[in-house]
Motif scaffolding. Structure first.
Motif, short mmCIF file in Angstrom:
data_model
loop_
_atom_site.label_atom_id
_atom_site.label_comp_id
_atom_site.label_asym_id
_atom_site.label_seq_id
_atom_site.Cartn_x
_atom_site.Cartn_y
_atom_site.Cartn_z
N ARG A 89 29.83 -0.43 -4.74
CA ARG A 89 29.51 0.79 -3.99
C ARG A 89 29.55 2.02 -4.90
O ARG A 89 28.69 2.89 -4.84
CB ARG A 89 30.48 0.96 -2.84
N ILE A 90 30.55 2.08 -5.78
CA ILE A 90 30.65 3.21 -6.70
C ILE A 90 29.41 3.31 -7.58
O ILE A 90 28.81 4.37 -7.74
CB ILE A 90 31.93 3.10 -7.58
N TYR A 91 28.99 2.17 -8.14
CA TYR A 91 27.82 2.19 -9.02
C TYR A 91 26.53 2.44 -8.27
O TYR A 91 25.61 3.07 -8.80
CB TYR A 91 27.76 0.92 -9.87
N ALA A 92 26.44 1.96 -7.04
CA ALA A 92 25.24 2.24 -6.23
C ALA A 92 25.13 3.73 -5.94
O ALA A 92 24.06 4.33 -6.07
CB ALA A 92 25.29 1.44 -4.93
N ILE A 93 26.24 4.33 -5.56
CA ILE A 93 26.24 5.77 -5.27
C ILE A 93 25.96 6.56 -6.54
O ILE A 93 25.16 7.51 -6.54
CB ILE A 93 27.59 6.20 -4.64
N TYR A 94 26.57 6.15 -7.63
CA TYR A 94 26.34 6.83 -8.90
C TYR A 94 24.86 6.81 -9.27
O TYR A 94 24.34 7.76 -9.84
CB TYR A 94 27.18 6.18 -10.02
N GLY A 95 24.17 5.74 -8.91
CA GLY A 95 22.74 5.62 -9.22
C GLY A 95 21.93 6.80 -8.70
O GLY A 95 21.03 7.30 -9.38
N ILE A 124 15.59 12.28 -1.82
CA ILE A 124 15.78 11.11 -0.95
C ILE A 124 16.91 10.24 -1.50
O ILE A 124 17.79 9.78 -0.75
CB ILE A 124 14.47 10.31 -0.81
N ALA A 125 16.91 10.01 -2.82
CA ALA A 125 17.95 9.19 -3.45
C ALA A 125 19.33 9.81 -3.24
O ALA A 125 20.29 9.12 -2.87
CB ALA A 125 17.67 9.01 -4.94
N LEU A 126 19.44 11.12 -3.45
CA LEU A 126 20.73 11.79 -3.32
C LEU A 126 21.22 11.77 -1.87
O LEU A 126 22.39 11.48 -1.61
CB LEU A 126 20.64 13.22 -3.85
N ILE A 127 20.33 12.02 -0.94
CA ILE A 127 20.72 11.96 0.48
C ILE A 127 21.15 10.54 0.84
O ILE A 127 22.17 10.34 1.51
CB ILE A 127 19.57 12.46 1.39
N GLY A 128 20.41 9.57 0.35
CA GLY A 128 20.75 8.16 0.62
C GLY A 128 22.12 7.78 0.12
O GLY A 128 22.90 7.13 0.83
N VAL A 129 22.44 8.17 -1.12
CA VAL A 129 23.75 7.77 -1.65
C VAL A 129 24.89 8.56 -1.01
O VAL A 129 26.01 8.04 -0.92
CB VAL A 129 23.79 7.85 -3.19
N LEU A 130 24.62 9.77 -0.55
CA LEU A 130 25.67 10.50 0.19
C LEU A 130 25.96 9.83 1.52
O LEU A 130 27.11 9.79 1.97
CB LEU A 130 25.28 11.97 0.35
N VAL A 131 24.93 9.27 2.16
CA VAL A 131 25.15 8.49 3.39
C VAL A 131 26.02 7.28 3.08
O VAL A 131 26.98 6.99 3.78
CB VAL A 131 23.80 8.07 4.03
N ILE A 132 25.68 6.56 2.00
CA ILE A 132 26.48 5.39 1.60
C ILE A 132 27.92 5.80 1.32
O ILE A 132 28.86 5.16 1.77
CB ILE A 132 25.86 4.71 0.36
N MET A 133 28.08 6.89 0.60
CA MET A 133 29.43 7.32 0.18
C MET A 133 30.30 7.71 1.37
O MET A 133 31.47 7.36 1.43
CB MET A 133 29.29 8.52 -0.77
N LEU A 134 29.72 8.42 2.32
CA LEU A 134 30.54 9.02 3.39
C LEU A 134 30.48 8.26 4.72
O LEU A 134 31.13 8.66 5.67
CB LEU A 134 30.10 10.48 3.60
#
Length: 146
Positions: free
Chosen positions: A100-106, A135-145
């Motif tokens: 999850r950390i590396y996916a969000i970091y992506g 889109i990528a940044l919004i997506g990973v913020l959803v994953i993170m939070l």
């Protein structure tokens, strides 16, 4: 109906909650990792392959294309050391989920790559880069939070 805890989750993951401090810490770790990976990678790249420099006019190079200049070998060596340090930075993250950390970091890496490419080589992001990065940044913020 109350959701049942996932038995596959560790005790820490079951009890982990995001706080404002943990969110800022996590974003700081992502940004620090991004700077190390991008700058270290750029230093190796610019020493081995060269970095682009936009020509001011067609008469500069006779072709109108970008010129490439290589940095000295010590850039590659220093960049490699920075890349080694990058490998340790994600260990400072407040959660223990490697994938999850590396996916969000992506997602952070995508946006930072566009910004650093613009800053270091003058490659200005186009509309597709901006939309895709958003889109990528919004997506990973959803994953993170989530």
């Amino acid at each position: 109906m109350e959701a049942q805890p996932d038995p596959a989750m560790s005790n820490e993951e079951k009890h982990f909650e995001w706080t404002a401090l943990k969110i800022f810490w996590a974003i700081g770790v992502f940004v620090t990792a991004g700077v190390a990976e991008i700058v270290g990678g750029w230093m190796v790249w610019s020493s081995i392959r060269g970095s682009s420099t936009a020509s001011g006019s067609d008469s500069d190079s006779g072709t109108g294309f970008n010129q490439t200049t290589k940095k000295p070998l010590y850039y590659a060596i220093l960049g490699s050391l920075i890349l080694v340090s990058y490998g340790f930075i994600p260990c400072l993250h407040p959660t223990d989920s490697f994938g999850r950390i590396y996916a969000i970091y992506g997602g952070f890496f995508i946006v930072m790559s566009f910004l650093f490419g613009w800053w270091l080589d003058g490659d200005k992001p186009d509309l597709g880069d901006i939309i895709g990065g958003s889109i990528a940044l919004i997506g990973v913020l959803v994953i993170m939070l989530w």
